[in-house]
Design an enzyme around this catalytic site. Structure first.
Site, PDB file in Angstrom:
ATOM      1  N   GLU A 107      40.109  40.723  38.158  1.00 14.39           N
ATOM      2  CA  GLU A 107      40.320  40.555  36.813  1.00 14.39           C
ATOM      3  C   GLU A 107      41.724  41.180  36.306  1.00 14.39           C
ATOM      4  O   GLU A 107      41.574  41.913  35.383  1.00 14.39           O
ATOM      5  CB  GLU A 107      39.265  41.234  36.179  1.00 14.39           C
ATOM      6  CG  GLU A 107      37.864  40.276  36.348  1.00 14.39           C
ATOM      7  CD  GLU A 107      36.622  41.108  35.752  1.00 14.39           C
ATOM      8  OE1 GLU A 107      35.740  40.567  35.282  1.00 14.39           O
ATOM      9  OE2 GLU A 107      36.567  42.508  36.105  1.00 14.39           O
TER      10      GLU A 107
HETATM   11  C1  ACM Z   1      33.945  41.693  39.545  1.00 17.62           C
HETATM   12  O1  ACM Z   1      32.878  41.620  39.192  1.00 17.62           O
HETATM   13  N1  ACM Z   1      34.889  41.971  38.806  1.00 17.62           N
HETATM   14  C2  ACM Z   1      34.452  41.950  40.906  1.00 17.62           C
END
Ligand code: ACM
Length: 532
Positions: A347
């Site tokens: 992310e």
């Molecule tokens: C995640 O759930 N951001 C790896």
């Protein structure tokens, strides 16, 4: 006529007498059924993960207070395993068995823990458990295999309802032979220490619970926007400032290097490897708040106590960022005996995508220069990966395929199946639901091999169940989200897929509920399962 009457009367009273004898017999001295009802019996068919093979041999072994646990004296690890078994048997049955090193003979009536280097096992976690009328023999090529096998023996006692000390002088075991080995090398649990901080003691309790289900990795998510939880001596503000709060505000906390080493040691005794995660280049607000120079504009952001993701990034244009990473990875690697360091990589929405790729490749070199292997969430497959690097699948199969094409192996953590922070259903108070609701059956009914087309078992390192802790405040919350889903993930990672069947599994799981009740575990009473 009179004579006939007399005969009838004799027959009548004889019958009454026989009937009386029969019924009074039932009440005054126990029948065979009653005795066996009272004799606690260990069970061969409640084991999770289900073993590769179990053959019953038709007899019984009686375990009593005189039973000893014998261990191979030349191996100190075996003595620890013997003590561990002794404590577990004690906590379930109340019996205090003696432990002794064994001499050359396996004496009758005892439990022997045997390391046999000549056993040609499939894995260092393989074991065989032979219960005969005379003795219990647990054999493995390595101590790790013995430790996994001990869990099988302990679980045979799970269905027993009471502390037996007052009621019974022995426990009956069915005689049998179990041969067992894991399907996958990596069977992990992840705990997010960053969103909410958990004490060393909490982590030890978690280690004890996951050891029962033959897990062998504990991934600690040590850093995120809300908190930096591991002391780095060369960058002390990371914990002084970055560790000072958590989701919802208030004091957070961090592990000193001694604390972390204590967790590593405790886990290692139970053959569980700690996998530390330092998440980067996103999920770094706590670090950015601690050191102005890690920000492109030299202005540190405020500490963050909310639960949004994707807004922070290290400054990838500055060399000091790489000096920082080198120092952090070096200190963490020095404290970590395991082969892997997790670098997050997920992310990174606030990072330029070209710079991201270059960054992951540089970090990979830093990890390798510390003689470690890199793991990252699936997004890292956009970079050029070495064949030792591992990707962790959580959402997008395209990323996984890209990693596999480069020769990387994959750990399966599909968020819609194994994210233990997902609510069970809309009424679950704890947890989130962005990946869906995950009932016990949903988290059990999937297989790594059929998640992504065209992938083979050789490319799969294993499975891991993450518990993110945005809404998880204490150990009781951890228990509630992990149980009863977590044992199912253990079974997916350990047992051959042909042995797995939901209807049969949920019967075994119900019996584990007896044990959880006994130890006061806060588990979710799913209506999927017929709890007693
Ligand atoms: C995640 O759930 N951001 C790896």
């Amino acid at each position: 006529m009179k004579k006939q009457h007399t005969n009838e009367a004799v027959i009548f009273f004889t019958l009454i007498f026989i009937l009386f004898q029969f019924t009074s017999c039932k009440t005054l001295s126990p029948t065979k059924e009653k005795i066996s009802e009272m004799t606690p019996t260990a069970s061969f068919d409640n084991i999770i993960p289900i073993p590769v093979s179990v053959s019953l041999t038709g007899g019984t072994f009686n375990l009593n207070r005189e039973t000893k646990i014998l261990f191979a004296s030349l191996n100190p690890e075996t003595e620890f395993i013997a003590k561990y078994l002794q404590e577990q048997i004690n906590s379930i049955t109340g019996y205090e068995l003696a432990i002794l090193p064994f001499e050359e003979k396996l004496t009758k009536g005892n439990i022997s823990l045997i390391i046999n280097k000549e056993l040609n096992e499939l894995s260092k976690e393989s074991y065989s458990l032979i219960i005969s009328e005379n003795l219990i023999e647990l054999k493995a090529n390595q101590p790790e295999g013995l430790f996994r096998g001990v869990q099988t023996l302990i679980q045979m006692l799970f269905p027993l309802k009471n502390n037996l000390n007052l009621t019974s002088n022995h426990i009956e075991f069915p005689t049998l032979e179990i041969k067992d080995n894991p399907r996958y090398e990596w069977r992990g649990v992840m705990l997010d220490i960053a969103r909410h901080f958990f004490s060393v003691n909490d982590v030890k309790k978690l280690i004890d619970l996951i050891a029962l289900y033959k897990f062998n990795r504990l991934h600690l998510h040590l850093t995120d926007d809300q908190g930096w939880r591991i002391e780095i001596k060369s960058w002390p503000e990371l914990t002084e400032i970055g560790g000072s709060t958590q989701v919802g505000g208030g004091y957070g906390g961090y592990y000193t290097q001694e604390d972390y080493s204590e967790i590593v040691r405790y886990a290692m005794e139970r053959y569980i490897t700690i996998v530390p995660e330092i998440d980067m280049p996103g999920h770094t607000n706590a670090a950015l708040a601690s050191y102005p120079e890690l920000n492109c504009d030299d202005i540190p952001p405020e500490l963050y106590t909310g639960i949004k993701v994707g807004f922070s990034s290290l400054c990838l244009d500055k060399e000091i960022t790489y000096d920082f990473i080198k120092d952090v990875i070096k200190e963490v690697s020095d404290l970590t005996p395991g082969a892997y360091i997790h670098i997050g990589g997920d992310e990174a929405y606030a990072t330029d995508s070209l710079k991201y790729i270059n960054f992951i490749e540089r970090v990979q070199q830093i990890i390798e220069s510390n003689n470690k292997k890199m793991i990252g969430w699936e997004e890292i497959s956009q970079a050029k990966l070495g064949s030792n690097s591992v990707i962790q699948f959580w959402r997008k199969s395209d990323y996984v395929l890209k990693g596999l094409q480069q020769g990387s192996k994959v750990i399966f953590s599909p968020s819609s199946k194994v994210y233990m922070d997902m609510k069970y259903n809309p009424n679950t108070e704890l947890g989130l639901n962005w990946a869906g609701y995950i009932e016990v059956s949903d988290s059990y009914n999937w297989d790594p091999l059929t998640q992504i087309n065209g992938i083979s078992d050789k490319q799969i390192l294993g499975v891991e169940a993450p518990l993110w802790t945005e809404t998880i405040l204490n150990f009781s919350d951890i228990e509630f989200m992990l149980f009863p889903r977590l044992p199912g993930i253990a079974e997916i990672g350990w047992s051959p897929s042909f042995k797995r069947n939901w209807d049969e599994y949920k019967r075994r799981l119900a019996n584990h509920g007896n044990y959880w009740k006994k130890i006061g575990l806060n588990y979710y009473k799913s209506t999927d399962i017929n709890w007693d």
